[in-house]
Structure formats: structure tokens, C-alpha cells
Design an enzyme around this catalytic site. Structure first.
Site, PDB file in Angstrom:
ATOM      1  N   CYS A 115       0.950  -1.038  -0.507  1.00  0.00           N
ATOM      2  CA  CYS A 115       0.123   0.162   0.195  1.00  0.00           C
ATOM      3  C   CYS A 115       1.154   1.431  -0.346  1.00  0.00           C
ATOM      4  CB  CYS A 115      -0.919   0.104   1.112  1.00  0.00           C
ATOM      5  SG  CYS A 115      -1.897  -1.626   1.463  1.00  0.00           S
ATOM      6  N   HIS A 255      -3.622   6.774   2.789  1.00  0.00           N
ATOM      7  CA  HIS A 255      -4.084   6.105   2.341  1.00  0.00           C
ATOM      8  C   HIS A 255      -5.101   5.600   3.396  1.00  0.00           C
ATOM      9  CE1 HIS A 255      -4.144   1.337   1.129  1.00  0.00           C
ATOM     10  NE2 HIS A 255      -3.969   1.105   2.836  1.00  0.00           N
ATOM     11  N   ASN A 285     -10.082  -0.359   0.446  1.00  0.00           N
ATOM     12  CA  ASN A 285      -8.674   0.227   0.693  1.00  0.00           C
ATOM     13  C   ASN A 285      -8.055  -1.113  -0.762  1.00  0.00           C
ATOM     14  OD1 ASN A 285      -6.312  -1.074   0.855  1.00  0.00           O
ATOM     15  ND2 ASN A 285      -6.351  -1.934   3.101  1.00  0.00           N
TER      16      ASN A 285
HETATM   17  C1  LIG Z   1      -9.690  -6.012  10.162  1.00  0.00           C
HETATM   18  C2  LIG Z   1     -10.504  -3.941  11.738  1.00  0.00           C
HETATM   19  C3  LIG Z   1     -11.527  -3.953  10.332  1.00  0.00           C
HETATM   20  C4  LIG Z   1     -10.738  -5.392  12.892  1.00  0.00           C
HETATM   21  O1  LIG Z   1     -11.190  -4.747  13.156  1.00  0.00           O
HETATM   22  P1  LIG Z   1     -10.790  -4.614  15.092  1.00  0.00           P
HETATM   23  O2  LIG Z   1     -12.337  -3.731  15.755  1.00  0.00           O
HETATM   24  O3  LIG Z   1      -9.825  -5.045  15.598  1.00  0.00           O
HETATM   25  O4  LIG Z   1     -11.346  -5.836  15.241  1.00  0.00           O
HETATM   26  P2  LIG Z   1     -10.798  -6.969  15.870  1.00  0.00           P
HETATM   27  O5  LIG Z   1     -10.191  -7.809  14.826  1.00  0.00           O
HETATM   28  O6  LIG Z   1     -10.001  -7.147  17.224  1.00  0.00           O
HETATM   29  O7  LIG Z   1     -12.316  -8.405  15.779  1.00  0.00           O
HETATM   30  C5  LIG Z   1     -13.154  -8.013  16.873  1.00  0.00           C
HETATM   31  C6  LIG Z   1     -14.381  -9.368  16.469  1.00  0.00           C
HETATM   32  O8  LIG Z   1     -14.511  -9.040  15.321  1.00  0.00           O
HETATM   33  C7  LIG Z   1     -15.400 -10.372  14.894  1.00  0.00           C
HETATM   34  N1  LIG Z   1     -15.520  -9.553  13.088  1.00  0.00           N
HETATM   35  C8  LIG Z   1     -13.884  -9.503  12.951  1.00  0.00           C
HETATM   36  N2  LIG Z   1     -14.433  -9.430  11.429  1.00  0.00           N
HETATM   37  C9  LIG Z   1     -15.721  -8.871  11.720  1.00  0.00           C
HETATM   38  C10 LIG Z   1     -16.650  -8.648  10.695  1.00  0.00           C
HETATM   39  N3  LIG Z   1     -16.900  -8.655   9.016  1.00  0.00           N
HETATM   40  N4  LIG Z   1     -17.476  -8.714  10.553  1.00  0.00           N
HETATM   41  C11 LIG Z   1     -18.520  -8.719  11.972  1.00  0.00           C
HETATM   42  N5  LIG Z   1     -18.037  -9.712  12.870  1.00  0.00           N
HETATM   43  C12 LIG Z   1     -15.903  -9.487  12.316  1.00  0.00           C
HETATM   44  C13 LIG Z   1     -13.939 -10.339  15.011  1.00  0.00           C
HETATM   45  O9  LIG Z   1     -13.681 -12.404  14.385  1.00  0.00           O
HETATM   46  C14 LIG Z   1     -13.579 -10.339  16.737  1.00  0.00           C
HETATM   47  O10 LIG Z   1     -14.652 -11.561  16.890  1.00  0.00           O
HETATM   48  P3  LIG Z   1     -14.528 -12.333  18.237  1.00  0.00           P
HETATM   49  O11 LIG Z   1     -14.288 -11.145  19.286  1.00  0.00           O
HETATM   50  O12 LIG Z   1     -15.544 -13.272  18.715  1.00  0.00           O
HETATM   51  O13 LIG Z   1     -13.098 -13.310  18.804  1.00  0.00           O
HETATM   52  C15 LIG Z   1      -9.186  -3.528  11.779  1.00  0.00           C
HETATM   53  O14 LIG Z   1      -8.450  -4.285  12.450  1.00  0.00           O
HETATM   54  C16 LIG Z   1      -8.692  -3.144  10.627  1.00  0.00           C
HETATM   55  O15 LIG Z   1      -8.686  -2.129   9.849  1.00  0.00           O
HETATM   56  N6  LIG Z   1      -6.950  -3.373  10.744  1.00  0.00           N
HETATM   57  C17 LIG Z   1      -6.234  -2.903   9.770  1.00  0.00           C
HETATM   58  C18 LIG Z   1      -6.497  -3.695   8.589  1.00  0.00           C
HETATM   59  C19 LIG Z   1      -5.707  -2.425   7.487  1.00  0.00           C
HETATM   60  O16 LIG Z   1      -5.618  -1.674   7.245  1.00  0.00           O
HETATM   61  N7  LIG Z   1      -5.399  -3.832   6.991  1.00  0.00           N
HETATM   62  C20 LIG Z   1      -4.488  -3.213   5.606  1.00  0.00           C
HETATM   63  C21 LIG Z   1      -2.964  -2.457   5.688  1.00  0.00           C
HETATM   64  S1  LIG Z   1      -2.520  -1.987   4.390  1.00  0.00           S
END
Ligand SMILES: CC(C)(COP(=O)(O)OP(=O)(O)OC[C@H]1O[C@@H](n2cnc3c(N)ncnc32)[C@H](O)[C@@H]1OP(=O)(O)O)[C@@H](O)C(=O)NCCC(=O)NCCS
Length: 328
Positions: A115, A255, A285
Site C-alpha cells: 500500500c 491511505h 482499501n
Molecule cells: C480488520 C479490522 C477492521 C478489525 O477491526 P477490530 O476492531 O480490530 O476487530 P477485531 O479484529 O478485534 O475483531 C473483533 C471481533 O469482530 C469479529 N469480526 C472480524 N471481522 C468481522 C466482520 N467482518 N463482521 C463481523 N465481525 C467481525 C472478530 O472475529 C472478533 O470477534 P471475537 O471478539 O469474537 O473474536 C481492523 O483491525 C483493521 O482495520 N486493521 C487494519 C487492517 C488494514 O488496514 N489492513 C491493510 C493495511 S494496508
């Protein structure tokens, strides 16, 4: 040593027509619109058609950028395509694009920095122009992430989309153009975000396919923490190198990974949301394409005026990051 001031002299973008909404994703995995919007800010994203590969998206965006610069394809000396979803291993997507454009005089190569690839590409191109090696360089960020996304994995499939953004770099008037670049990498975090199948470590095989190693794997939470830390600090470092401060910023073009990551960068930089170009609700993204698409849209919407100070900042797999300060 810089012989000439270098800046962006044309922008263009292309996103495929097909829209994938959060409501459609609700039918595909255990998720819901409310969760996706509150945790990421994303409402929909674009998907390439079966006939479209990365070079096709790149072609549309590049034609617009070259026309906006008042040039033709034959004026381009070098093409850099930042992508992690090339049409194929080789030839490079940049070579495929060179042929499609008819940019017969251009050298061409791909650049892999996930990215952050577009910012890495800008830094490379601008230095090649500043030293007098080339006059006009086409820098493209283009991705068809839908081809490496597992639509049964709710942790990743809600995030990514397809698209392409392009810019032409060339000489600009004194006082305008790029003021600084800040690039970085931390390979020790490589495992946090990766596609490990199909390369020389894990060649494509039935076993790699059934283990889904050709798809994106991500430790979302760890990437989130890294992103929150690096977005603000990379932008601050680039500002410092440019001899400028947060007060000078007219528009932040970040980004587009997650609205919470962007908001934390805004807080750190003491900027209001109006000072950031945000379009992730429409596109998700798009990796290397996110920043150039956001920049092209900001230009289309008249949000960038001559003399404005822009800060571009991104982060991604590698881990990598990059930021640039430029005067429009
Ligand atoms: C992926 C992301 C949105 C997840 O959000 P978060 O607040 O960190 O959520 P978590 O990963 O802690 O998950 C919380 C819960 O939601 C659940 N969950 C994950 N994806 C889900 C979805 N699409 N819908 C519903 N629930 C979901 C998880 O399984 C977890 O459940 P649990 O507590 O029972 O295990 C976030 O971590 C993120 O944006 N990370 C950066 C990703 C990124 O930018 N990647 C590209 C880089 S260039």
C-alpha cells in the site's frame, strides 16, 4: 542535488463499474453493515470484471493523467507501476501498460511496496527527473485485490477493492512541487500481512491452493496498531524534512484503509476531518491505488488549488510506509 523542481502535472483515476455493497457481503459471510461501517467506515467497494486485469485498470487511469498533463503517450520516458496484483509474474504490468498506451519511448518497471507503493514510486520518479535523467514519468498505483481476496474470510473480504490511479511527474515552476519524502520499512513485520503462496518459497500446488495461501492473510489488530503509530509519525517526519509544520497543511491525502486509522492521524496532526481527502466509504482499501485515486478525486472536486500544501501518507505490507510533502 536537484536540478529542477519536480511536481505532479496530471492526474487520472479509474474504478471498475461493479459495486460490492456491505449488504451483499452480509449474504456471503457472517457480518453486517453496521459492524463494517463502525469498524472501518467502508460502505462499498469496486470489483474488476472477469475481463479486466490490473493493466486494464491502469490503462484508463494513465490515459486520463497523460491527457491532463497535456502530453501524449510518446512523451513519457518511464512508467512505474506500483502493484501487488500484477497481471502475471512477468512481463511486468508496467511493460504491458507501455504496450497498451503505445508509450514507445518509455522504460518500464513494477514496484512492490504494497500500500506504500505509490509513494515509493513518486520518490523514485521525482529523483530521476530532478537529476535530469528523465523529463516525464508516469507513476501508477493499480490493483485488482479481488483476485487475492478470500470471500469466505470476514476478517479481510470486507476491506478490499479494485481500482487504479495515475499521475504524470514533470518539471514545475520554482516554489512548487515535491518538498520531501519519508520512506521506511520493517521487514520483521512481514508476516502480519501477506500472500505467501505462488512464490519461490511456496510454489503454487494443490496443497498451497487448499491451504488458501494464494489469498491475503492479515493479523488485523497488529496491522491496525502499526498503522495508527506510523501514519502520524511518517507525516510529521516528512513535514520536518520539508521545513514545514502541521499548520501549513491544506489537504492530507492518506491511505484509505480504515476511517479510525485516518482519524487517529488527524488527531495527532491537529487537523479537522475537512482537511483530509476521504473516499474509503466508496472504494475500501485499494492498496497502492488508494492514494492516487484519492488525489485524482480531490483534483476533480476542486479541493486542490495552486500553492496548496499537500501531505500524502501511506502504510502497508512489508511492513512499509511512506509520506511526501508537496506544494501544488
Ligand atoms: C480488520 C479490522 C477492521 C478489525 O477491526 P477490530 O476492531 O480490530 O476487530 P477485531 O479484529 O478485534 O475483531 C473483533 C471481533 O469482530 C469479529 N469480526 C472480524 N471481522 C468481522 C466482520 N467482518 N463482521 C463481523 N465481525 C467481525 C472478530 O472475529 C472478533 O470477534 P471475537 O471478539 O469474537 O473474536 C481492523 O483491525 C483493521 O482495520 N486493521 C487494519 C487492517 C488494514 O488496514 N489492513 C491493510 C493495511 S494496508
Amino acid at each position: 542535488m536537484s536540478l529542477y523542481p519536480v511536481g505532479i502535472i496530471g492526474t487520472g483515476k479509474y474504478v471498475p463499474e461493479r459495486i460490492l455493497t456491505n449488504q451483499e457481503l452480509e449474504q456471503m459471510v457472517e457480518t453486517n453493515d453496521e459492524w463494517i461501517v463502525t469498524r472501518t467506515g467502508i460502505r462499498e467497494r469496486r470489483l474488476a470484471s472477469a475481463e479486466e486485469a490490473t493493466s486494464d485498470l491502469a490503462l484508463h487511469a494513465s490515459k486520463k493523467a497523460i491527457a491532463a498533463a497535456g502530453l501524449t503517450a510518446e512523451d513519457i520516458d518511464l512508467i512505474i507501476v506500483a502493484t501487488i496484483t500484477p497481471d502475471m509474474f512477468f512481463p511486468s504490468t508496467a511493460c504491458l501498460l507501455q504496450d497498451k498506451l503505445g508509450a514507445k519511448k518509455a522504460a518500464a518497471f513494477d514496484l512492490s511496496a504494497a500500500c506504500s507503493g505509490f509513494i515509493y514510486g513518486l520518490a523514485t520518479a521525482s529523483n530521476m527527473i530532478a537529476t535530469g535523467m528523465y523529463k516525464h514519468v508516469l507513476v501508477v498505483g493499480a490493483e485488482t485485490l479481488s483476485r487475492i481476496t478470500d470471500y469466505t474470510d470476514r476478517n479481510t473480504c470486507i476491506l478490499f477493492g479494485d481500482g487504479a490511479g495515475a499521475v504524470v511527474l514533470g518539471q514545475v515552476e520554482e516554489g512548487r512541487g515535491f518538498r520531501s519524502f519519508e520512506l521506511g520499512a520493517d521487514g520483521s513485520g512481514g508476516d502480519l500481512l501477506k500472500v505467501c503462496g505462488g512464490g519461490s518459497r511456496v510454489p503454487a500446488s494443490e496443497a498451497s491452493l487448499s491451504a488458501k495461501q494464494h489469498f491475503i492473510h492479515m493479523a488485523g489488530n497488529d496491522v491496525f496498531k502499526f498503522a495508527v503509530r506510523i501514519m502520524g509519525s511518517a507525516a510529521e517526519d516528512a513535514l520536518q524534512k520539508a521545513g514545514m509544520t502541521k499548520e501549513d497543511i491544506n489537504l492530507l491525502v492518506p491511505h484509505q484503509a480504515n476511517i479510525r486509522i485516518i482519524n487517529s492521524a488527524l488527531t495527532r496532526l491537529d487537523l479537522s476531518e475537512e482537511k483530509a481527502m476521504i473516499n474509503l466509504h466508496k472504494y475500501g482499501n485499494m492498496s497502492a491505488a488508494s492514494i492516487p485515486v484519492a488525489l485524482a478525486e480531490a483534483v476533480e472536486e476542486g479541493r486542490v488549488q495552486q500553492g496548496d500544501c499537500l501531505v500524502l501518507v501511506g502504510f502497508g505490507g512489508g511492513l512499509t510506509w511512506g509520506a511526501s510533502v508537496l506544494v501544488w
